[in-house]
Design a protein around this motif. Structure first.
Motif, PDB file in Angstrom:
ATOM      1  N   ILE A  34      -5.041   3.260  -7.393  1.00 56.55           N
ATOM      2  CA  ILE A  34      -3.758   3.546  -6.737  1.00 56.55           C
ATOM      3  C   ILE A  34      -3.173   4.879  -7.318  1.00 56.55           C
ATOM      4  N   MET A  35      -3.062   5.276  -8.290  1.00 53.23           N
ATOM      5  CA  MET A  35      -2.716   6.809  -8.707  1.00 53.23           C
ATOM      6  C   MET A  35      -3.506   7.734  -7.938  1.00 53.23           C
ATOM      7  N   THR A  36      -4.734   7.624  -7.928  1.00 53.68           N
ATOM      8  CA  THR A  36      -5.739   8.684  -7.181  1.00 53.68           C
ATOM      9  C   THR A  36      -5.256   8.530  -5.616  1.00 53.68           C
ATOM     10  N   ALA A  37      -5.261   7.165  -5.070  1.00 55.11           N
ATOM     11  CA  ALA A  37      -5.303   7.082  -3.498  1.00 55.11           C
ATOM     12  C   ALA A  37      -3.796   7.470  -3.081  1.00 55.11           C
ATOM     13  N   LEU A  38      -2.735   6.915  -3.726  1.00 49.10           N
ATOM     14  CA  LEU A  38      -1.423   7.124  -3.175  1.00 49.10           C
ATOM     15  C   LEU A  38      -0.380   8.183  -3.901  1.00 49.10           C
ATOM     16  N   ARG A  39      -1.008   8.573  -5.040  1.00 47.64           N
ATOM     17  CA  ARG A  39      -0.282   9.602  -5.776  1.00 47.64           C
ATOM     18  C   ARG A  39       1.134   9.415  -6.145  1.00 47.64           C
ATOM     19  N   VAL A  87      -1.015 -10.090 -12.618  1.00 44.85           N
ATOM     20  CA  VAL A  87      -0.660  -9.090 -13.006  1.00 44.85           C
ATOM     21  C   VAL A  87       0.084  -8.184 -11.804  1.00 44.85           C
ATOM     22  N   HIS A  88       1.213  -7.775 -11.753  1.00 51.43           N
ATOM     23  CA  HIS A  88       1.699  -6.841 -10.956  1.00 51.43           C
ATOM     24  C   HIS A  88       1.432  -5.487 -11.204  1.00 51.43           C
ATOM     25  N   ILE A  89       0.965  -4.343 -10.159  1.00 54.23           N
ATOM     26  CA  ILE A  89       0.719  -3.205 -10.250  1.00 54.23           C
ATOM     27  C   ILE A  89       1.630  -2.452  -9.151  1.00 54.23           C
ATOM     28  N   VAL A  90       2.844  -1.923  -9.606  1.00 55.13           N
ATOM     29  CA  VAL A  90       3.675  -1.497  -8.791  1.00 55.13           C
ATOM     30  C   VAL A  90       4.118   0.148  -8.933  1.00 55.13           C
ATOM     31  N   PRO A  91       3.536   0.711  -7.787  1.00 51.17           N
ATOM     32  CA  PRO A  91       3.551   2.387  -7.961  1.00 51.17           C
ATOM     33  C   PRO A  91       5.163   2.553  -7.805  1.00 51.17           C
ATOM     34  N   VAL A  92       5.370   3.739  -8.482  1.00 48.97           N
ATOM     35  CA  VAL A  92       6.772   4.151  -8.708  1.00 48.97           C
ATOM     36  C   VAL A  92       6.736   5.529  -8.283  1.00 48.97           C
ATOM     37  N   HIS A  93       7.907   5.947  -7.585  1.00 45.05           N
ATOM     38  CA  HIS A  93       8.212   7.360  -7.163  1.00 45.05           C
ATOM     39  C   HIS A  93       9.473   8.058  -7.906  1.00 45.05           C
ATOM     40  N   VAL A 136      -0.326  -2.192   7.846  1.00 39.67           N
ATOM     41  CA  VAL A 136      -0.139  -1.328   6.850  1.00 39.67           C
ATOM     42  C   VAL A 136      -0.964  -1.544   5.524  1.00 39.67           C
ATOM     43  N   LEU A 137      -0.740  -2.872   5.008  1.00 39.60           N
ATOM     44  CA  LEU A 137      -1.571  -3.216   3.782  1.00 39.60           C
ATOM     45  C   LEU A 137      -2.960  -2.813   4.023  1.00 39.60           C
ATOM     46  N   GLU A 138      -3.501  -3.059   5.060  1.00 41.42           N
ATOM     47  CA  GLU A 138      -5.126  -2.927   5.162  1.00 41.42           C
ATOM     48  C   GLU A 138      -5.387  -1.182   5.122  1.00 41.42           C
ATOM     49  N   GLU A 139      -4.431  -0.674   5.673  1.00 42.11           N
ATOM     50  CA  GLU A 139      -4.652   0.895   5.625  1.00 42.11           C
ATOM     51  C   GLU A 139      -4.366   1.347   4.159  1.00 42.11           C
ATOM     52  N   LEU A 140      -3.500   0.868   3.385  1.00 43.73           N
ATOM     53  CA  LEU A 140      -3.231   0.989   2.012  1.00 43.73           C
ATOM     54  C   LEU A 140      -4.544   0.893   1.304  1.00 43.73           C
ATOM     55  N   ALA A 141      -4.828  -0.386   1.561  1.00 42.11           N
ATOM     56  CA  ALA A 141      -6.066  -0.957   0.830  1.00 42.11           C
ATOM     57  C   ALA A 141      -7.216  -0.222   1.203  1.00 42.11           C
ATOM     58  N   ALA A 142      -7.618   0.270   2.296  1.00 40.98           N
ATOM     59  CA  ALA A 142      -8.739   1.128   2.636  1.00 40.98           C
ATOM     60  C   ALA A 142      -8.652   2.186   1.578  1.00 40.98           C
ATOM     61  N   ARG A 143      -7.404   3.094   1.452  1.00 38.69           N
ATOM     62  CA  ARG A 143      -7.385   4.093   0.664  1.00 38.69           C
ATOM     63  C   ARG A 143      -7.813   3.894  -0.577  1.00 38.69           C
ATOM     64  N   ALA A 156     -11.052   5.200  -3.393  1.00 37.30           N
ATOM     65  CA  ALA A 156     -10.686   5.576  -4.873  1.00 37.30           C
ATOM     66  C   ALA A 156     -11.362   4.887  -5.592  1.00 37.30           C
ATOM     67  N   LEU A 157     -11.623   3.477  -5.456  1.00 40.41           N
ATOM     68  CA  LEU A 157     -12.385   2.683  -6.465  1.00 40.41           C
ATOM     69  C   LEU A 157     -13.721   3.242  -6.207  1.00 40.41           C
ATOM     70  N   ALA A 158     -14.425   3.633  -5.209  1.00 37.89           N
ATOM     71  CA  ALA A 158     -15.798   3.867  -5.063  1.00 37.89           C
ATOM     72  C   ALA A 158     -16.264   5.150  -5.896  1.00 37.89           C
TER      73      ALA A 158
END
Length: 139
Positions: free
Chosen positions: A75-80, A103-109, A126-133, A137-139
């Motif tokens: 998430i940190m890599t993909a969504l910054r 466990v929740h992983i909640v990005p914070v800006h 929108v969820l699918e587009e975010l998930a693809a990103r 980043a997992l790969a």
């Protein structure tokens, strides 16, 4: 009917309910939260049904934590985002709404608050587009 039979997360594990998956292995499953507290909010669950942290066996807890770390890094890599929160609720009084360890992983800006739980269902596209990103980043 048992708690497992009624558990939404158990149904996702069994493929009876859909989820926008990010990662899965023999012990854990990560997917996008359909009621996100922030953009990119993900959940990591153990595959076996355990109601909360106190019910979790040590090996399952460790496996879930390792997956949570991998997803947080992706998430940190993909969504910054500027950071992220790891949230884990135990019992209704503490805010737990699904009684299956997760466990929740909640990005914070910076300067943008994130409630404990999201209020609105996210658009599946929108969820699918975010998930693809995130998966990239997992790969």
């Amino acid at each position: 009917m048992s708690a497992v039979d009624n558990c939404v997360f158990c149904k996702i594990v069994k493929g009876e309910l859909p989820a926008v998956k990010l990662f899965e292995d023999a012990d854990a499953l990560a997917f996008m939260d359909v009621f996100p507290a922030s953009v990119g909010h993900a959940l990591v669950i153990c595959r076996d049904h355990h109601a909360n942290l106190l019910d979790m066996p040590d090996d399952g807890l460790a496996a879930t934590a390792v997956v949570a770390r991998r997803i947080a890094q992706a998430i940190m890599t993909a969504l910054r985002p500027d950071g992220f929160q790891i949230r884990q609720f135990n019992g209704a009084a503490a805010g737990q709404t699904v009684f299956h360890y997760h466990v929740h992983i909640v990005p914070v800006h910076q300067g943008v608050g994130a409630p404990a739980h999201g209020r609105e269902r996210s658009d599946p596209h929108v969820l699918e587009e975010l998930a693809a990103r995130i998966r990239a980043a997992l790969a």
